[in-house]
Design an enzyme around this catalytic site. Sequence first.
Site, PDB file in Angstrom:
ATOM      1  N   LYS A 177     -19.583   0.202  42.962  1.00  0.00           N
ATOM      2  CA  LYS A 177     -19.204  -1.125  43.480  1.00  0.00           C
ATOM      3  C   LYS A 177     -18.958  -1.071  44.984  1.00  0.00           C
ATOM      4  CE  LYS A 177     -15.734  -0.733  40.761  1.00  0.00           C
ATOM      5  NZ  LYS A 177     -14.501  -0.863  39.949  1.00  0.00           N
ATOM      6  N   THR A 209      -8.132 -10.013  46.239  1.00  0.00           N
ATOM      7  CA  THR A 209      -9.084  -9.278  45.403  1.00  0.00           C
ATOM      8  C   THR A 209      -8.367  -8.271  44.497  1.00  0.00           C
ATOM      9  OG1 THR A 209      -9.375  -7.707  47.216  1.00  0.00           O
ATOM     10  CG2 THR A 209     -11.013  -9.480  47.040  1.00  0.00           C
ATOM     11  N   GLY A 211      -7.430  -6.628  41.358  1.00  0.00           N
ATOM     12  CA  GLY A 211      -7.965  -6.639  39.992  1.00  0.00           C
ATOM     13  C   GLY A 211      -9.440  -6.984  39.863  1.00  0.00           C
ATOM     14  N   THR A 212     -10.168  -7.006  40.982  1.00  0.00           N
ATOM     15  CA  THR A 212     -11.610  -7.311  40.889  1.00  0.00           C
ATOM     16  C   THR A 212     -12.331  -6.282  40.023  1.00  0.00           C
ATOM     17  OG1 THR A 212     -11.825  -6.138  42.986  1.00  0.00           O
ATOM     18  CG2 THR A 212     -11.943  -8.526  43.081  1.00  0.00           C
ATOM     19  N   GLY A 213     -11.964  -5.013  40.207  1.00  0.00           N
ATOM     20  CA  GLY A 213     -12.641  -3.939  39.467  1.00  0.00           C
ATOM     21  C   GLY A 213     -12.366  -4.021  37.974  1.00  0.00           C
ATOM     22  N   CYS A 214     -11.103  -4.321  37.621  1.00  0.00           N
ATOM     23  CA  CYS A 214     -10.745  -4.452  36.195  1.00  0.00           C
ATOM     24  C   CYS A 214     -11.527  -5.610  35.581  1.00  0.00           C
ATOM     25  CB  CYS A 214      -9.247  -4.730  36.038  1.00  0.00           C
ATOM     26  SG  CYS A 214      -8.195  -3.516  36.840  1.00  0.00           S
TER      27      CYS A 214
HETATM   28  N1  LIG Z   1     -14.802 -10.225  48.934  1.00  0.00           N
HETATM   29  C1  LIG Z   1     -15.671 -10.119  47.916  1.00  0.00           C
HETATM   30  N2  LIG Z   1     -16.611 -11.077  47.715  1.00  0.00           N
HETATM   31  C2  LIG Z   1     -17.493 -10.971  46.689  1.00  0.00           C
HETATM   32  N3  LIG Z   1     -17.505  -9.941  45.813  1.00  0.00           N
HETATM   33  C3  LIG Z   1     -16.598  -8.959  45.967  1.00  0.00           C
HETATM   34  C4  LIG Z   1     -15.636  -8.984  47.026  1.00  0.00           C
HETATM   35  N4  LIG Z   1     -14.832  -7.866  46.909  1.00  0.00           N
HETATM   36  C5  LIG Z   1     -15.280  -7.197  45.823  1.00  0.00           C
HETATM   37  N5  LIG Z   1     -16.351  -7.825  45.263  1.00  0.00           N
HETATM   38  C6  LIG Z   1     -17.067  -7.434  44.042  1.00  0.00           C
HETATM   39  O1  LIG Z   1     -16.094  -7.276  43.012  1.00  0.00           O
HETATM   40  C7  LIG Z   1     -16.481  -6.248  42.122  1.00  0.00           C
HETATM   41  C8  LIG Z   1     -15.380  -5.185  42.070  1.00  0.00           C
HETATM   42  O2  LIG Z   1     -15.522  -4.361  43.204  1.00  0.00           O
HETATM   43  P1  LIG Z   1     -14.354  -3.625  44.012  1.00  0.00           P
HETATM   44  O3  LIG Z   1     -15.027  -2.659  44.927  1.00  0.00           O
HETATM   45  O4  LIG Z   1     -13.462  -4.646  44.652  1.00  0.00           O
HETATM   46  O5  LIG Z   1     -13.585  -2.921  42.824  1.00  0.00           O
HETATM   47  P2  LIG Z   1     -12.206  -2.121  42.800  1.00  0.00           P
HETATM   48  O6  LIG Z   1     -11.924  -1.565  44.171  1.00  0.00           O
HETATM   49  O7  LIG Z   1     -12.293  -1.170  41.683  1.00  0.00           O
HETATM   50  O8  LIG Z   1     -11.147  -3.243  42.472  1.00  0.00           O
HETATM   51  P3  LIG Z   1      -9.586  -3.097  41.974  1.00  0.00           P
HETATM   52  O9  LIG Z   1      -9.161  -1.679  42.272  1.00  0.00           O
HETATM   53  O10 LIG Z   1      -8.792  -4.111  42.753  1.00  0.00           O
HETATM   54  O11 LIG Z   1      -9.552  -3.435  40.529  1.00  0.00           O
HETATM   55  C9  LIG Z   1     -17.830  -5.737  42.647  1.00  0.00           C
HETATM   56  O12 LIG Z   1     -18.860  -6.444  42.004  1.00  0.00           O
HETATM   57  C10 LIG Z   1     -17.760  -6.085  44.135  1.00  0.00           C
HETATM   58  O13 LIG Z   1     -19.024  -6.171  44.735  1.00  0.00           O
HETATM   59  C1  LIG Z   2      -2.819  -0.864  35.561  1.00  0.00           C
HETATM   60  C2  LIG Z   2      -3.796  -1.044  36.664  1.00  0.00           C
HETATM   61  N1  LIG Z   2      -5.074  -0.709  36.464  1.00  0.00           N
HETATM   62  C3  LIG Z   2      -5.973  -0.845  37.466  1.00  0.00           C
HETATM   63  C4  LIG Z   2      -5.597  -1.332  38.690  1.00  0.00           C
HETATM   64  C5  LIG Z   2      -6.606  -1.446  39.824  1.00  0.00           C
HETATM   65  O1  LIG Z   2      -6.789  -2.721  40.198  1.00  0.00           O
HETATM   66  C6  LIG Z   2      -4.238  -1.683  38.866  1.00  0.00           C
HETATM   67  N2  LIG Z   2      -3.771  -2.175  40.054  1.00  0.00           N
HETATM   68  N3  LIG Z   2      -3.364  -1.526  37.832  1.00  0.00           N
END
Ligand SMILES: Nc1ncnc2c1ncn2[C@@H]1O[C@H](COP(=O)(O)OP(=O)(O)OP(=O)(O)O)[C@@H](O)[C@H]1O
Ligand SMILES: Cc1ncc(CO)c(N)n1
Length: 275
Positions: A177, A209, A211-214
């Site tokens: 990502k 952003t 929780g975007t990854g979750c």
């Molecule tokens: N500002 C943004 N605009 C559009 N898409 C985004 C943006 N930021 C992240 N994304 C998308 O969101 C999804 C999650 O990516 P991200 O790299 O933010 O995950 P993460 O760091 O694991 O998130 P978290 O740790 O907060 O759960 C991917 O599809 C990424 O491309």
């Molecule tokens: C419990 C938990 N899992 C994943 C993330 C990453 O977003 C967070 N902040 N907290």
Amino acid sequence: MSTIYRALTIAGTDPTGGAGIQADLKTFQELEVYGMSVITSLVAQNTTGVRAIHHVPLEFIDQQFQAVVDDIYPSAIKTGMIALPEMMELLQQQLNSHKNVPYVCDPVMMAKNGDPLLEKHVRAKLRETLVPLATIVTPNIAEAEDLIDMQIDDIDDMEKAAIRIVKELGAQSVVVKGGSLTGDAVDVFYSRETGLFKLDAPRTDTKHTHGTGCTFSAAICAQLAKGIALLDAVQKAKAFTADAITWSLQIGNGYGPTNHWGHRLNGLPGKNVNQ
Ligand SMILES: Nc1ncnc2c1ncn2[C@@H]1O[C@H](COP(=O)(O)OP(=O)(O)OP(=O)(O)O)[C@@H](O)[C@H]1O
Ligand SMILES: Cc1ncc(CO)c(N)n1
């Protein structure tokens, strides 16, 4: 009656509801998949950072998992924050006994503000235990760098990392990502069957952003639970997550959460509904 699709998340909590188990369950619900959860760690966190972590005893994680699978068998499983090596070993055993179920491994290492959710010395264990079992593993840039020990600066590097994660670590597929890079929000998908695919979305100019990854990995899990093919599942999850970020919520004092009902607001005027 039509089929009831069932997704199970095994992860830590976020009492403010934007990440972890809570984000996963909201995502499952929005995608009309019945959501279930096994909690591994209770995390006192909010949109500004992590304050304290309380790990659930191993035996009790096992009991939760057994209680679920003995009764409502999941159509897909996701793991998020798995903080201790012994938890990883336990889940490795459990997931090995349910290899027929698609498994999404989100290798969570830190919260959005950089607070660690997984100690550095435990990360090798994640690489050895859970990643090889994954139908798909979903690292962000920092997590991918850690998994294959290389620096990632651009999309070319993301592609190299994606191929290495599959070939060297044994996951069936990966999506690296690119949320933390600049420019469009480009992610890189790779599986041996399909090769490399770029997933592109316009970058939303927001700091909200959390929780975007979750949300993204839970959406992939929900699509797989419905029986959608892998690449299609990832593309649908990307669109769902992009909507959740477009309509992200200005609540809390730090990185506000994504909006899990964002996909229902397309076509409406304005963004960041709420306050
Ligand atoms: N500002 C943004 N605009 C559009 N898409 C985004 C943006 N930021 C992240 N994304 C998308 O969101 C999804 C999650 O990516 P991200 O790299 O933010 O995950 P993460 O760091 O694991 O998130 P978290 O740790 O907060 O759960 C991917 O599809 C990424 O491309
Ligand atoms: C419990 C938990 N899992 C994943 C993330 C990453 O977003 C967070 N902040 N907290």
